[in-house]
Design a protein around this motif. Structure first.
Motif, PDB file in Angstrom:
ATOM      1  N   GLU A 224       0.746  -1.170   0.134  1.00 16.32           N
ATOM      2  CA  GLU A 224       0.279   0.128   0.033  1.00 16.32           C
ATOM      3  C   GLU A 224       0.683   1.176  -0.018  1.00 16.32           C
ATOM      4  O   GLU A 224       1.903   1.176   0.450  1.00 16.32           O
ATOM      5  CB  GLU A 224      -0.769   0.045   1.397  1.00 16.32           C
ATOM      6  CG  GLU A 224      -1.957  -0.963   1.202  1.00 16.32           C
ATOM      7  CD  GLU A 224      -2.919  -1.219   2.347  1.00 16.32           C
ATOM      8  OE1 GLU A 224      -4.071  -1.181   2.255  1.00 16.32           O
ATOM      9  OE2 GLU A 224      -2.258  -1.296   3.502  1.00 16.32           O
ATOM     10  N   LYS A 225       0.302   2.316  -0.737  1.00 13.55           N
ATOM     11  CA  LYS A 225       1.211   3.625  -0.710  1.00 13.55           C
ATOM     12  C   LYS A 225       0.842   4.612   0.321  1.00 13.55           C
ATOM     13  O   LYS A 225      -0.222   4.560   1.080  1.00 13.55           O
ATOM     14  CB  LYS A 225       0.900   4.349  -2.333  1.00 13.55           C
ATOM     15  CG  LYS A 225       1.108   3.416  -3.307  1.00 13.55           C
ATOM     16  CD  LYS A 225       1.034   4.264  -4.729  1.00 13.55           C
ATOM     17  CE  LYS A 225       1.486   3.343  -5.924  1.00 13.55           C
ATOM     18  NZ  LYS A 225       1.410   4.147  -7.222  1.00 13.55           N
TER      19      LYS A 225
ATOM     20  N   TYR B 153       9.981   7.922   3.248  1.00 12.99           N
ATOM     21  CA  TYR B 153       9.645   6.809   2.352  1.00 12.99           C
ATOM     22  C   TYR B 153      10.595   5.679   2.633  1.00 12.99           C
ATOM     23  O   TYR B 153      10.106   4.617   2.698  1.00 12.99           O
ATOM     24  CB  TYR B 153       9.426   7.230   0.795  1.00 12.99           C
ATOM     25  CG  TYR B 153       8.156   8.143   0.854  1.00 12.99           C
ATOM     26  CD1 TYR B 153       7.012   7.847   0.802  1.00 12.99           C
ATOM     27  CD2 TYR B 153       8.681   9.733   0.331  1.00 12.99           C
ATOM     28  CE1 TYR B 153       6.017   8.905   0.564  1.00 12.99           C
ATOM     29  CE2 TYR B 153       7.744  10.481   0.174  1.00 12.99           C
ATOM     30  CZ  TYR B 153       6.194  10.209   0.139  1.00 12.99           C
ATOM     31  OH  TYR B 153       5.407  10.865   0.173  1.00 12.99           O
TER      32      TYR B 153
ATOM     33  N   ARG C 267       7.833   2.128   2.167  1.00 15.12           N
ATOM     34  CA  ARG C 267       6.341   1.908   1.474  1.00 15.12           C
ATOM     35  C   ARG C 267       6.697   2.947   0.350  1.00 15.12           C
ATOM     36  O   ARG C 267       7.344   3.990   0.259  1.00 15.12           O
ATOM     37  CB  ARG C 267       5.400   2.576   2.442  1.00 15.12           C
ATOM     38  CG  ARG C 267       5.137   1.631   3.632  1.00 15.12           C
ATOM     39  CD  ARG C 267       4.442   0.192   3.290  1.00 15.12           C
ATOM     40  NE  ARG C 267       4.295  -0.492   4.535  1.00 15.12           N
ATOM     41  CZ  ARG C 267       5.080  -1.275   5.091  1.00 15.12           C
ATOM     42  NH1 ARG C 267       6.205  -1.740   4.567  1.00 15.12           N
ATOM     43  NH2 ARG C 267       4.752  -1.953   6.100  1.00 15.12           N
ATOM     44  N   ALA C 268       5.865   2.495  -0.732  1.00 12.92           N
ATOM     45  CA  ALA C 268       5.783   3.229  -2.157  1.00 12.92           C
ATOM     46  C   ALA C 268       5.391   4.637  -1.788  1.00 12.92           C
ATOM     47  O   ALA C 268       4.133   4.822  -1.146  1.00 12.92           O
ATOM     48  CB  ALA C 268       5.255   2.477  -3.226  1.00 12.92           C
TER      49      ALA C 268
ATOM     50  N   ALA D  76       2.900   7.893  -2.864  1.00  9.56           N
ATOM     51  CA  ALA D  76       1.648   8.017  -3.682  1.00  9.56           C
ATOM     52  C   ALA D  76       1.823   9.042  -4.522  1.00  9.56           C
ATOM     53  O   ALA D  76       0.942   9.102  -5.448  1.00  9.56           O
ATOM     54  CB  ALA D  76       0.558   8.219  -2.548  1.00  9.56           C
TER      55      ALA D  76
ATOM     56  N   PRO E 220      -3.681   7.128  -1.446  1.00 10.23           N
ATOM     57  CA  PRO E 220      -2.792   6.576  -0.489  1.00 10.23           C
ATOM     58  C   PRO E 220      -3.438   5.860   0.850  1.00 10.23           C
ATOM     59  O   PRO E 220      -4.604   6.447   1.008  1.00 10.23           O
ATOM     60  CB  PRO E 220      -1.723   7.406  -0.026  1.00 10.23           C
ATOM     61  CG  PRO E 220      -2.474   8.703  -0.330  1.00 10.23           C
ATOM     62  CD  PRO E 220      -3.371   8.523  -1.566  1.00 10.23           C
TER      63      PRO E 220
END
Length: 526
Positions: free
Chosen positions: A418-419, A430, A435-436, A438, A481
């Protein structure tokens, strides 16, 4: 007929028995064979003294010193947001992101590519490969400066320039000097450009200028001393025009090739034309000027061992100073000063670009002064280096600890796939959260023009990068996100002052936690 006691006969005998005058030996590195008598006298026979090798001794010393002076770099996962930005960019590129499209920054691509390559080989959980590469970059810059000084003033000057550069290279706030940032990797290219131009290798000098520019735009300032050296070395006429063409082509072609490879429209916008609001003096002028004065003072302390000899030579009007402290070195220093001033932010790491020309100017001044001044200068530089290393060991980590706590909070509410969106000025969040992002805009600064203390009336949606807010809103609508963290902590880019973001939070997200002043929002299911 002269007798045995005739003084004339005695004189002849004495002259005949007198040994031949000693022959002189030219020392390698001496620019003038005629001055060899003042350097070495030795008889024609007997054992010869071979000069001690220069590079086999100097290079290990420079490598060891560079490693020792950058020990604090390895004591933290990262030192400033630039490293976090590059690390996050590298992960996005590895996941299929496109530079200057879905992965954006105001910098050229060489360093993001270096981070991406290091992560591909060593993994993306640590920046130690980049920190090790920074050690190599410092040692390489020192070696190039040593070579320039040796060519001009002899081997002692070569040792002086190389060693003093490594000592002063950490003479800034540790978050500026110890980071694996843009300037550290720019300086080997700038030193190489001057090294090549000093030897009339104009094509290689152009390639080195291109490398400096492609690490950071201000690195291209070294083109000015390269052109100045060309202008002085090549007589007017066809030869000068050909040399200028070679220098210019070798600079322009690699830059053009990278622009085409990354998409020339995006490259030109993000590296040149899209930073008008950022490169402005308006907004928090007193704050920015205060930072500039403070960082200038810190640089002066760190480079005291170089600046004091320069002042001594200038005040005493030492003979020969104009032949040693030549105009090309001052042009290089002036071009570097312009690079520091560009953008009107005066961040400490900008000042790293001034150090190579200052080292050569200081080395030239020491060449004109007695040897005892060299010893005092070396001692001064060693003591200031030790002080800055101590600062690096005890430097405050409050902000880094805050970033890690906020990243941990986001990771608790968002799964690995999940972003998240961190609304703040710490893109390293980040990387710590794993986590990626958004959005392609990794800091609120790109969307609001908040940067480097700029505050007040020049911050807001209307001052962000041109066209950024429609893209940002589309990103939040198409793939919202799971978590949004408001890390503005009351600053002028707070969501309450950004209508678009304020609407998104009110319509789709619920406030669940507050961490060190940062507010965590989770997407609601309603």
């Amino acid at each position: 007929m002269p007798t045995a006691s005739d003084p004339t006969r005695t004189s002849v005998r004495v002259r005949a028995a007198s040994p031949a005058p000693p022959r002189t030996a030219w020392v390698p590195g001496s620019r003038d064979r005629r001055s060899a008598d003042a350097v070495v006298h030795r008889p024609p026979s007997g054992p010869t003294t071979r000069p001690r090798p220069f590079w086999p001794w100097l290079l290990p010393v420079l490598g060891l010193l560079a490693a020792l002076t950058r020990i604090p770099s390895f004591r933290r996962p990262l030192w400033n947001p630039d490293e976090g930005f590059l690390a996050t960019q590298a992960r996005m590129l590895a996941d299929g992101g496109v530079l200057y499209d879905t992965v954006v920054d105001r910098k050229p691509p060489l360093l993001p590519w270096l981070y991406q390559g290091a992560f591909a080989v060593f993994g993306d959980a640590s920046l130690w490969p980049l920190k090790a590469a920074a050690v190599v970059a410092v040692a390489a810059t020192a070696a190039l400066l040593a070579s320039i000084a040796r060519r001009r003033w002899g081997e002692r000057a070569g040792w002086t320039a190389g060693v003093l550069y490594v000592l002063v290279s950490v003479g800034l706030n540790p978050e500026d000097a110890q980071a694996a940032n843009f300037e550290v990797f720019t300086l080997p290219f700038t030193a190489a450009a001057v090294w090549c131009a000093d030897r009339r290798r104009w094509g290689a000098a152009g390639l080195a200028v291109a490398g400096a520019f492609l690490v950071k735009q201000t690195g291209g300032a070294v083109l000015l001393p390269a052109v100045f050296l060309l202008w002085r070395a090549v007589p007017p006429g066809g030869g000068r025009r050909a040399a200028l063409a070679r220098l210019g082509a070798c600079f322009a072609l690699p830059v053009a090739a990278v622009a085409v490879a990354t998409g020339w429209r995006g490259f030109v916008f993000w590296t040149i034309t899209g930073s008008g609001s950022y490169a402005s003096f308006t907004g928090s002028e007193l704050h920015v000027l205060g930072r500039g004065l403070l960082n200038t003072a810190i640089l002066a302390v760190g480079c005291a061992g170089l600046l004091l000899p320069l002042v001594a030579v200038a005040r005493a009007r030492t003979p020969g100073r104009y032949r040693v402290l030549t105009a090309d070195l001052w042009v290089w220093a002036a071009a570097s000063a312009v690079a520091v001033l560009s953008g009107f932010h005066f961040f400490g790491h900008y000042y790293l670009q001034l150090m190579p020309p200052l080292v050569l100017l200081g080395t030239g001044a020491l060449h004109l002064l007695p040897v005892d001044r060299l010893l005092r200068s070396a001692l001064c530089s060693a003591l200031t280096c030790a002080a800055f290393l101590g600062w690096g060991v005890v430097a405050d980590s409050t902000e880094l600890d805050h970033v890690r706590r906020v990243a941990d909070a986001a990771r608790r509410y968002a799964g690995p796939e999940e972003k998240v969106l961190f609304w703040g000025m710490h893109p390293e969040s980040y990387w710590f959260a794993d986590r990626a992002p958004a959005s392609r805009y990794l800091t609120a600064g790109l969307l609001t023009n908040f940067s480097g203390g700029r505050d007040g009336h020049r911050v807001g949606q209307r001052y962000g990068v041109e066209g950024s807010w429609p893209v940002f809103r589309a990103e939040l609508d198409e793939d919202p996100p799971k978590v949004i963290v408001d890390d503005s902590r009351g600053r002028s880019y707070a969501p309450s002052r950004m209508p678009s973001l304020r609407y998104v939070l009110a319509a789709r997200y619920e406030r669940v936690e507050r961490v060190d002043g940062a507010v965590v929002y989770v997407r609601s299911e309603r």
